[in-house]
Write an enzyme that holds these catalytic residues in place. Sequence first.
Site, PDB file in Angstrom:
ATOM      1  N   CYS A  68       2.465  -6.838   9.898  1.00  0.00           N
ATOM      2  CA  CYS A  68       3.477  -5.890   9.419  1.00  0.00           C
ATOM      3  C   CYS A  68       2.936  -5.045   8.260  1.00  0.00           C
ATOM      4  O   CYS A  68       2.694  -5.557   7.174  1.00  0.00           O
ATOM      5  CB  CYS A  68       4.705  -6.694   8.988  1.00  0.00           C
ATOM      6  N   CYS A  71       5.082  -5.031   5.150  1.00  0.00           N
ATOM      7  CA  CYS A  71       4.928  -6.317   4.454  1.00  0.00           C
ATOM      8  C   CYS A  71       3.676  -6.295   3.580  1.00  0.00           C
ATOM      9  O   CYS A  71       3.684  -6.820   2.459  1.00  0.00           O
ATOM     10  CB  CYS A  71       4.825  -7.469   5.454  1.00  0.00           C
TER      11      CYS A  71
END
Length: 143
Positions: A68, A71
């Site tokens: 991600c 993230c």
Amino acid sequence: MDKLNVVCPFCNKINKIPKKESYNVANCGNCKESLLDTTPIELSYENFDHVLVNSDIPVIVDFWASWCQPCKMMAPIFKDISKKYPLKVLFVKVNTEKEELIASKFMIKSIPTLIIFKQGKEVKRVSGVLDPLKLSNFINENI
């Protein structure tokens, strides 16, 4: 003097420490590591509930995954902000790829998702990348 239950981020033992505004020194009675270390800790299915239930200080969980991109953007911000809250907030991370049961339990639909817990109960959640100011505000409004 009031006492706080604090879970050691190194050995997961519960420590009872005096409740103060600030601390110069606070070490785990078991492993002797500093309880003032603010580095976010990675939780797993085995220790997630233990940490949440036994922590008298609020716990903020960063649900993330290695693939991600948002993230990856959030990780250094989360780590930097953690330095402002020694023994005020416990910063933890849950890798949703490895810990699917935890992610499912909390119905994590998008990542990164941050959830603040007090006494083991969810208080507030937010999804998406937060800049340092928004993350600080999110924490301060909910602890």
